[in-house]
Design an enzyme around this catalytic site. Structure first.
Site, PDB file in Angstrom:
ATOM      1  N   SER A  16      11.163 -12.338  13.431  1.00 26.15           N
ATOM      2  CA  SER A  16      11.539 -11.361  14.847  1.00 26.15           C
ATOM      3  C   SER A  16      10.839 -12.138  16.174  1.00 26.15           C
ATOM      4  O   SER A  16      11.623 -12.016  17.196  1.00 26.15           O
ATOM      5  CB  SER A  16      11.089  -9.845  14.816  1.00 26.15           C
ATOM      6  OG  SER A  16       9.718  -9.536  14.951  1.00 26.15           O
ATOM      7  N   LEU A  96      -3.544 -23.071   6.581  1.00 28.51           N
ATOM      8  CA  LEU A  96      -3.208 -24.635   6.823  1.00 28.51           C
ATOM      9  C   LEU A  96      -4.623 -25.493   6.763  1.00 28.51           C
ATOM     10  O   LEU A  96      -5.762 -25.116   6.977  1.00 28.51           O
ATOM     11  CB  LEU A  96      -2.548 -25.100   8.203  1.00 28.51           C
ATOM     12  CG  LEU A  96      -1.280 -24.299   8.382  1.00 28.51           C
ATOM     13  CD1 LEU A  96      -0.953 -24.150   9.825  1.00 28.51           C
ATOM     14  CD2 LEU A  96      -0.167 -24.766   7.563  1.00 28.51           C
ATOM     15  N   HIS A 112      -1.151 -13.761  16.467  1.00 32.30           N
ATOM     16  CA  HIS A 112      -1.905 -12.957  15.401  1.00 32.30           C
ATOM     17  C   HIS A 112      -1.912 -11.374  15.913  1.00 32.30           C
ATOM     18  O   HIS A 112      -2.034 -11.116  16.932  1.00 32.30           O
ATOM     19  CB  HIS A 112      -3.343 -13.388  15.383  1.00 32.30           C
ATOM     20  CG  HIS A 112      -4.048 -12.578  14.418  1.00 32.30           C
ATOM     21  ND1 HIS A 112      -3.979 -12.964  12.887  1.00 32.30           N
ATOM     22  CD2 HIS A 112      -5.027 -11.553  14.551  1.00 32.30           C
ATOM     23  CE1 HIS A 112      -4.891 -12.038  12.217  1.00 32.30           C
ATOM     24  NE2 HIS A 112      -5.497 -11.253  13.313  1.00 32.30           N
ATOM     25  N   GLU A 146     -10.364 -23.283  12.336  1.00 33.63           N
ATOM     26  CA  GLU A 146     -10.950 -21.914  11.990  1.00 33.63           C
ATOM     27  C   GLU A 146      -9.887 -20.940  11.918  1.00 33.63           C
ATOM     28  O   GLU A 146      -9.283 -20.685  13.275  1.00 33.63           O
ATOM     29  CB  GLU A 146     -12.213 -21.690  12.870  1.00 33.63           C
ATOM     30  CG  GLU A 146     -13.045 -20.762  12.167  1.00 33.63           C
ATOM     31  CD  GLU A 146     -14.408 -20.364  13.210  1.00 33.63           C
ATOM     32  OE1 GLU A 146     -14.912 -19.209  12.803  1.00 33.63           O
ATOM     33  OE2 GLU A 146     -14.447 -20.923  13.915  1.00 33.63           O
ATOM     34  N   THR A 175       6.264  -4.943  19.273  1.00 35.75           N
ATOM     35  CA  THR A 175       7.020  -4.723  20.647  1.00 35.75           C
ATOM     36  C   THR A 175       6.476  -5.732  21.668  1.00 35.75           C
ATOM     37  O   THR A 175       7.224  -6.374  22.404  1.00 35.75           O
ATOM     38  CB  THR A 175       7.298  -3.218  21.080  1.00 35.75           C
ATOM     39  OG1 THR A 175       7.719  -2.269  20.161  1.00 35.75           O
ATOM     40  CG2 THR A 175       8.083  -3.120  22.305  1.00 35.75           C
ATOM     41  N   GLN A 176       5.037  -5.624  21.601  1.00 31.14           N
ATOM     42  CA  GLN A 176       4.264  -6.470  22.500  1.00 31.14           C
ATOM     43  C   GLN A 176       4.367  -7.972  22.216  1.00 31.14           C
ATOM     44  O   GLN A 176       4.332  -8.819  23.029  1.00 31.14           O
ATOM     45  CB  GLN A 176       2.874  -5.922  22.905  1.00 31.14           C
ATOM     46  CG  GLN A 176       2.887  -4.752  23.429  1.00 31.14           C
ATOM     47  CD  GLN A 176       3.788  -4.466  24.685  1.00 31.14           C
ATOM     48  OE1 GLN A 176       3.394  -5.540  25.698  1.00 31.14           O
ATOM     49  NE2 GLN A 176       4.412  -3.371  25.020  1.00 31.14           N
TER      50      GLN A 176
HETATM   51  C1  GAR Z   1       4.010 -10.783  13.149  1.00 32.96           C
HETATM   52  O1  GAR Z   1       3.408  -9.252  13.401  1.00 32.96           O
HETATM   53  C2  GAR Z   1       2.831 -11.545  13.521  1.00 32.96           C
HETATM   54  O2  GAR Z   1       1.963 -11.400  14.481  1.00 32.96           O
HETATM   55  C3  GAR Z   1       2.296 -11.568  11.993  1.00 32.96           C
HETATM   56  O3  GAR Z   1       3.080 -11.364  11.138  1.00 32.96           O
HETATM   57  C4  GAR Z   1       4.138 -10.746  11.653  1.00 32.96           C
HETATM   58  C5  GAR Z   1       5.532 -11.700  11.680  1.00 32.96           C
HETATM   59  O4  GAR Z   1       6.877 -10.883  12.066  1.00 32.96           O
HETATM   60  N1  GAR Z   1       1.626 -12.791  11.791  1.00 32.96           N
HETATM   61  C6  GAR Z   1       0.268 -12.715  11.027  1.00 32.96           C
HETATM   62  O5  GAR Z   1      -0.235 -11.723  10.508  1.00 32.96           O
HETATM   63  C7  GAR Z   1      -0.108 -14.102  11.028  1.00 32.96           C
HETATM   64  N2  GAR Z   1      -1.505 -14.066  10.232  1.00 32.96           N
HETATM   65  P1  GAR Z   1       8.072 -11.606  12.172  1.00 32.96           P
HETATM   66  O6  GAR Z   1       8.366 -12.421  10.907  1.00 32.96           O
HETATM   67  O7  GAR Z   1       9.129 -10.646  12.555  1.00 32.96           O
HETATM   68  O8  GAR Z   1       7.732 -12.571  13.716  1.00 32.96           O
END
Ligand code: GAR
Length: 212
Positions: A16, A96, A112, A146, A175-176
């Site tokens: 998304s 990675l 994140h 890191e 949403t944000q």
């Molecule tokens: C999102 O909430 C993103 O912030 C999180 O995974 C979701 C992916 O949603 N990412 C992590 O947790 C990275 N460690 P999406 O596939 O619908 O963009």
């Protein structure tokens, strides 16, 4: 004229955030090309959206490789076929290797789902609920070796409500995410981001800035 920047987006699932970036780039006519969407899972839902939007897709399946290094080497080749200026991790659920991260230093962004440096790692929404914080959110940052610690480009905060469960909180944060991630990528495309002593500077959006 400034050259069109090329972007490769990496996903693992729904995609998304990738969709929000693709839609914003099209609607706001960013001077960039979404060169490819690459997934480490063949069943990532977001691949269909990319294909429907005429974006080349590729899959590098993590399970097919004997080590993290071997997977990252294959991913590196798949990405660099498109010579991207920017690599965007959008729900890419892989840790990675330092060599891979170093190769894309200063040109790889991640989102994140927490207000870093709080709650790195997985299950950020349940971590936030367990800690009893009253605000939670999301962070866009440059990727460094890191995990979840690179220079911060953008953040959005949301309230944590007393009746929240993980799902409700995740939805409010997502949403944000769809607001701040396209904005941050646009700043990069416009050449407005720089890293100074580990901190991100965002240049003013001024027509007087020279095109370099
Ligand atoms: C999102 O909430 C993103 O912030 C999180 O995974 C979701 C992916 O949603 N990412 C992590 O947790 C990275 N460690 P999406 O596939 O619908 O963009």
């Amino acid at each position: 004229m400034r050259a069109m920047k090329k972007i490769v987006i990496l996903i693992s699932g729904r995609g998304s955030n990738m969709q929000a970036i693709v839609r914003a780039a099209q609607a706001e006519k960013w001077p960039c090309k979404i060169a490819a969407v690459i997934s480490n899972r063949a069943d990532a839902e977001g691949l269909r959206f990319a294909a429907e939007h005429g974006i080349p897709t590729d899959v590098v399946i993590s399970k097919d490789f004997p080590s993290r290094e071997a997977f990252d080497a294959a991913l590196h080749v798949a990405i660099d076929r498109f010579s991207p200026d920017l690599v965007v991790l959008a729900g890419f659920m892989r840790i990675l290797t330092p060599l891979f991260v170093e190769h894309y230093a200063g040109r790889m962004l991640n989102i994140h789902p927490s207000l870093l440096p709080s709650f790195p790692g997985l299950a950020t929404h349940s971590q936030a609920l367990a800690a009893g914080v009253k605000v939670h959110g999301a962070t866009v940052h440059f990727v460094t070796a890191e995990l979840d610690h690179g220079p911060i480009v953008a953040q959005a905060a949301v309230p944590v409500l007393s009746n929240d469960d993980e799902h409700a909180l995740a939805e409010r944060v997502l949403t944000q995410e769809h607001v701040i991630y396209p904005r941050a990528v646009r700043w990069f495309v416009e050449g407005r981001l720089s890293i100074d002593n580990g901190l991100v500077r965002i240049a003013e959006d001024s027509p007087h800035i020279a095109n370099t």
